[in-house]
Write a protein that holds these residues in place. Structure first.
Motif, PDB file in Angstrom:
ATOM      1  N   PHE A 456       0.830  -1.196   0.000  1.00 30.75           N
ATOM      2  CA  PHE A 456       0.000   0.000   0.000  1.00 30.75           C
ATOM      3  C   PHE A 456       0.869   1.252   0.000  1.00 30.75           C
ATOM      4  O   PHE A 456       2.067   1.211   0.297  1.00 30.75           O
ATOM      5  N   GLN A 457       0.228   2.378  -0.290  1.00 32.33           N
ATOM      6  CA  GLN A 457       0.950   3.653  -0.277  1.00 32.33           C
ATOM      7  C   GLN A 457       1.508   3.945   1.110  1.00 32.33           C
ATOM      8  O   GLN A 457       2.617   4.446   1.265  1.00 32.33           O
ATOM      9  N   ASP A 458       0.713   3.624   2.146  1.00 31.66           N
ATOM     10  CA  ASP A 458       1.158   3.859   3.529  1.00 31.66           C
ATOM     11  C   ASP A 458       1.815   2.599   4.102  1.00 31.66           C
ATOM     12  O   ASP A 458       1.465   2.149   5.194  1.00 31.66           O
ATOM     13  N   PHE A 459       2.762   2.043   3.347  1.00 38.65           N
ATOM     14  CA  PHE A 459       3.463   0.829   3.787  1.00 38.65           C
ATOM     15  C   PHE A 459       4.208   1.100   5.098  1.00 38.65           C
ATOM     16  O   PHE A 459       4.523   2.245   5.433  1.00 38.65           O
ATOM     17  N   VAL A 460       4.504   0.011   5.814  1.00 44.38           N
ATOM     18  CA  VAL A 460       5.168   0.124   7.122  1.00 44.38           C
ATOM     19  C   VAL A 460       6.677   0.201   6.926  1.00 44.38           C
ATOM     20  O   VAL A 460       7.251  -0.554   6.140  1.00 44.38           O
ATOM     21  N   ARG A 461       7.306   1.113   7.656  1.00 44.74           N
ATOM     22  CA  ARG A 461       8.772   1.209   7.652  1.00 44.74           C
ATOM     23  C   ARG A 461       9.277   0.499   8.918  1.00 44.74           C
ATOM     24  O   ARG A 461       9.242   1.064  10.011  1.00 44.74           O
ATOM     25  N   ASN A 469      13.650  -6.205   6.563  1.00 39.27           N
ATOM     26  CA  ASN A 469      12.574  -5.403   5.986  1.00 39.27           C
ATOM     27  C   ASN A 469      11.997  -6.056   4.750  1.00 39.27           C
ATOM     28  O   ASN A 469      10.795  -5.961   4.491  1.00 39.27           O
ATOM     29  N   ILE A 470      12.842  -6.719   3.982  1.00 35.76           N
ATOM     30  CA  ILE A 470      12.370  -7.433   2.790  1.00 35.76           C
ATOM     31  C   ILE A 470      11.833  -8.808   3.179  1.00 35.76           C
ATOM     32  O   ILE A 470      10.792  -9.249   2.708  1.00 35.76           O
ATOM     33  N   GLY A 471      12.541  -9.477   4.094  1.00 36.11           N
ATOM     34  CA  GLY A 471      12.185 -10.844   4.488  1.00 36.11           C
ATOM     35  C   GLY A 471      10.826 -10.981   5.132  1.00 36.11           C
ATOM     36  O   GLY A 471      10.205 -12.045   5.040  1.00 36.11           O
ATOM     37  N   ARG A 490      14.788  -7.281  -8.137  1.00 39.03           N
ATOM     38  CA  ARG A 490      13.560  -7.072  -8.906  1.00 39.03           C
ATOM     39  C   ARG A 490      12.964  -5.687  -8.644  1.00 39.03           C
ATOM     40  O   ARG A 490      12.415  -5.061  -9.548  1.00 39.03           O
ATOM     41  N   ALA A 491      13.074  -5.232  -7.394  1.00 37.95           N
ATOM     42  CA  ALA A 491      12.493  -3.931  -7.026  1.00 37.95           C
ATOM     43  C   ALA A 491      13.468  -2.781  -7.236  1.00 37.95           C
ATOM     44  O   ALA A 491      13.154  -1.638  -6.887  1.00 37.95           O
ATOM     45  N   TRP A 523      12.937   3.984   0.640  1.00 39.83           N
ATOM     46  CA  TRP A 523      12.053   3.173   1.474  1.00 39.83           C
ATOM     47  C   TRP A 523      11.035   2.439   0.594  1.00 39.83           C
ATOM     48  O   TRP A 523      10.712   1.268   0.827  1.00 39.83           O
ATOM     49  N   GLN A 524      10.517   3.144  -0.421  1.00 37.79           N
ATOM     50  CA  GLN A 524       9.495   2.526  -1.263  1.00 37.79           C
ATOM     51  C   GLN A 524      10.052   1.359  -2.062  1.00 37.79           C
ATOM     52  O   GLN A 524       9.367   0.353  -2.264  1.00 37.79           O
ATOM     53  N   LYS A 525      11.279   1.465  -2.503  1.00 41.03           N
ATOM     54  CA  LYS A 525      11.889   0.337  -3.217  1.00 41.03           C
ATOM     55  C   LYS A 525      12.052  -0.872  -2.289  1.00 41.03           C
ATOM     56  O   LYS A 525      11.857  -2.017  -2.714  1.00 41.03           O
ATOM     57  N   ILE A 526      12.420  -0.602  -1.037  1.00 36.45           N
ATOM     58  CA  ILE A 526      12.515  -1.688  -0.053  1.00 36.45           C
ATOM     59  C   ILE A 526      11.147  -2.348   0.130  1.00 36.45           C
ATOM     60  O   ILE A 526      11.020  -3.585   0.184  1.00 36.45           O
ATOM     61  N   ALA A 527      10.091  -1.515   0.216  1.00 40.79           N
ATOM     62  CA  ALA A 527       8.738  -2.047   0.424  1.00 40.79           C
ATOM     63  C   ALA A 527       8.288  -2.870  -0.778  1.00 40.79           C
ATOM     64  O   ALA A 527       7.643  -3.920  -0.621  1.00 40.79           O
ATOM     65  N   ILE A 528       8.623  -2.428  -1.985  1.00 49.10           N
ATOM     66  CA  ILE A 528       8.244  -3.182  -3.185  1.00 49.10           C
ATOM     67  C   ILE A 528       8.986  -4.519  -3.220  1.00 49.10           C
ATOM     68  O   ILE A 528       8.429  -5.551  -3.608  1.00 49.10           O
ATOM     69  N   ALA A 529      10.244  -4.502  -2.791  1.00 49.47           N
ATOM     70  CA  ALA A 529      11.005  -5.758  -2.711  1.00 49.47           C
ATOM     71  C   ALA A 529      10.323  -6.733  -1.759  1.00 49.47           C
ATOM     72  O   ALA A 529      10.348  -7.959  -1.969  1.00 49.47           O
ATOM     73  N   ARG A 530       9.719  -6.185  -0.720  1.00 50.92           N
ATOM     74  CA  ARG A 530       8.982  -7.019   0.243  1.00 50.92           C
ATOM     75  C   ARG A 530       7.866  -7.784  -0.457  1.00 50.92           C
ATOM     76  O   ARG A 530       7.603  -8.957  -0.153  1.00 50.92           O
ATOM     77  N   ALA A 531       7.185  -7.122  -1.401  1.00 47.17           N
ATOM     78  CA  ALA A 531       6.102  -7.785  -2.146  1.00 47.17           C
ATOM     79  C   ALA A 531       6.661  -8.879  -3.052  1.00 47.17           C
ATOM     80  O   ALA A 531       6.046  -9.937  -3.219  1.00 47.17           O
TER      81      ALA A 531
END
Length: 621
Positions: A456-461, A469-471, A490-491, A523-531
């Motif tokens: 989501f846009q308001d992803f958790v940091r 953070n990715i795992g 990938r992200a 931060w957003q790239k890290i969050a996308i990597a999480r997905a």
């Protein structure tokens, strides 16, 4: 928030309600037992021994006094201590003194062991209850967390988890004191049983008064829960890394300090008023208990003067009545306090009693692997709790298997609500959503969500290491370093992480001393990597690239489309240059589907999509 507004008034619990709250004690005690049966038995056993020690010590003291008086009256004790001891005249007295000394040492040692056991048991209980609180919170619906009333209940439940362990010590202490009272009473029944009744009656007013003020205290704490949350919120806003820049730039510290002081002052005045009344009435009512004690004391003194009691008896009875008065007062007041604290347990157990509405059916259907047909929305309508406006209404559309679908529309059009319904964070109020021809509610909930990756846009940091953070996107692969690195690649987050001092082992975020903060785009790239960590059949990006520039977002979405081959995917973005690469685009407006098609078809139709696209494109010319 309005600092001048009065807090909501909570009705003061009636006497019946306070007694009814005692029903919380059995489950409370069960939780203590489950925390550590061994420690529970140890503390209870030691308290049992300690309960009878005061009576034994007082009786030994009586025997010492009687022995001393007897030795004085006979006048046969030798002048020199050595002679008296060798003659055996002082040996009974010596043994009695040694016994009292031993009992004093034992009482102190047992007291320390009880405190030690209570401390360990308290920590185990708090840990176990905190875990249960988190586990239960995880089962609740998203709707519950968006409800302010439930937020108040959750806040009170958290505080009761940390603050109710004195109730354990108090309950065990009450049981210990009750045994001590019984042993004192058994001894005193021989002398003057009616005086025990006198003491009990004299202490009833103090019990009633304490019960009354305990209920008032609970009422204030309950009514002020929203204000407590406001106080915590203002405190955090005034002193946190996340808000520091704006607080400084807009000079907000004066405003926040003034707001905090106003709220804190009102809460302080309410508590001060209660404390004053409690102290005044408590003094008056305690005086009645003192009166009962001194009537009993005078009676014992008179009987001693008449020769009915010995000096040792006087000491034993006076000490017994003094301790009995203190113990009875403590038991009555303590019972009132226990009843009052049991009211607070309502907050904890009522939270545990909340049941989620969105659950798996009794015999769930397994999620198809692979998904063959996709998702179909049939006349879907949804309205957030308490809202008058429908977030979605009459929605008929489909998300085909293997398709990259984009959602566009102005703010409030229902794009994020669409995603929440797809991931079954909510259930529709009208219509239904089908997956491969079956209602989404027929599938196993955990399995369904395991097959959907959402950012989501308001992803958790998370203030964890970059790798963690990715795992967290796939917990069972948290230690799979190659998979984490592949997700980062990938992200396009791999370059960000490799530039960190400790790479994937670097703590990110400023909460901890060793942390390194990242920019919003990083931060957003890290969050996308999480997905990407999740090997999900459905991938959803709900505006997670808002902090990236247009070129970076385009690259992320292009990579996302390439990597979504053979997967079903949903893209949400305000940048039309990015969503045009989708296989199909849904145009939402005020919760309804206004149009759908490819970018070219929608541009040719000249509707809202074409209008918004041209407006945005004009801004780049």
């Amino acid at each position: 928030m309005h600092a001048t507004a009065s807090p909501p008034q909570s009705p003061r619990p009636s006497l019946r309600e306070r007694f009814d709250a005692l029903r919380n004690l059995p489950p409370f005690l069960r939780q203590i037992w489950q925390a550590s049966p061994g420690l529970t038995l140890m503390t209870l056993g030691l308290r049992l021994i300690r309960a009878v020690l005061p009576v034994v010590m007082l009786y030994v003291g009586k025997l010492i006094i009687d022995e001393v008086v007897a030795l004085v009256e006979t006048g046969a004790v030798a002048a020199a201590f050595d002679d008296a001891w060798r003659s055996g005249q002082l040996r009974p007295l010596g043994w009695l003194l040694a016994a009292e000394f031993g009992l004093a040492i034992a009482s102190d040692l047992i007291g320390r062991l009880v405190s030690y056991g209570d401390g360990l048991l308290s920590e185990l209980f708090t840990n176990a209850t905190s875990v249960r609180l988190m586990e239960h919170a995880a089962t609740l619906d998203l709707e519950d967390f968006e409800d302010p009333d439930l937020q108040d209940r959750l806040d009170r439940a958290r505080r009761q988890t940390m603050g109710r362990m004195n109730l354990m010590s108090q309950l065990f202490g009450q049981a210990q004191d009750a045994i001590t009272v019984a042993t004192f009473a058994a001894g005193l029944l021989v002398y003057a049983p009616w005086l025990i009744v006198l003491l009990a009656i004299a202490l009833v007013p103090a019990f009633v008064g304490e019960s009354h003020f305990n209920a008032l205290g609970y009422s204030i704490n309950f009514a002020w829960t929203p204000e407590r949350r406001q106080l915590e919120y203002v405190r955090q806003m005034g002193a946190s890394v996340e808000t520091a820049k704006e607080v400084k730039i807009f000079n907000l510290h004066r405003f926040l300090v003034a707001r905090y002081r106003a709220l804190a002052e009102r809460f302080y005045l309410a508590n001060r008023s209660l404390a004053r009344r409690r102290a005044a009435w408590g003094t008056l009512l305690a005086a009645l208990g003192s009166l009962g004690y001194y009537v009993a004391y005078a009676y014992i003194a008179w009987r001693t003067v008449r020769g009915d009691f010995s000096i040792g008896d006087l000491t034993f009875l006076a000490g017994s009545f003094l301790r009995l008065r203190q113990l009875l007062e403590g038991l009555l007041v303590g019972f009132s306090q226990v009843a009052g604290q049991a009211l607070y347990l309502d907050d904890l157990f009522s939270f545990f009693a909340i049941e989620p509405e969105i659950t798996s059916p009794p015999d769930p259907r397994p999620v198809p692997v692979p998904i063959r047909e996709g998702f179909v929305f049939e006349n879907v309508g949804f309205r957030y709790p308490g809202a008058e406006r429908w977030a979605l209404r009459g929605l008929d559309c489909e998300l085909r298997a293997g398709e990259v679908l984009a959602l566009v529309g102005e703010n409030g059009a229902g794009k994020t609500t669409f995603v929440k319904l797809l991931a079954r964070l909510y259930d529709p109020d009208e219509g239904r959503i089908l997956l491969d021809g079956h209602d989404l509610r027929e599938y196993d909930l955990d399995q369904l969500r395991a097959n959907i990756g959402v950012i989501f846009q308001d992803f958790v940091r998370y203030h964890l290491t970059a790798g963690e953070n990715i795992g967290v996107g796939q917990l069972d692969a948290m230690d799979d370093a190659p998979r984490i690195r592949e997700a980062a690649r990938r992200a396009m987050a791999d370059e960000v992480i490799e530039a960190l001092p400790q790479g994937y082992d670097q703590v990110i975020g400023r909460r901890f001393k060793t942390g390194v903060d990242l920019s919003g785009g990083q931060w957003q790239k890290i969050a996308i990597a999480r997905a990407y960590m999740r090997d999900a059949q459905v991938m959803i990006l709900d505006e997670p690239t808002a902090a990236l520039d247009a070129r970076a977002e385009f690259e992320v979405f292009k990579r996302f489309k390439e990597l979504s081959d053979q997967r079903t995917a949903v893209l949400i973005s305000h940048r039309f240059s990015s969503v045009r690469m989708a296989d199909r685009i849904l145009v939402l407006a005020e919760g309804r589907l206004e149009d759908s098609g490819t970018h070219e078809a929608l541009m040719a139709a000249g509707g809202r999509y074409a209008e918004l696209f041209e407006l945005q494109a004009a801004g780049y010319r």
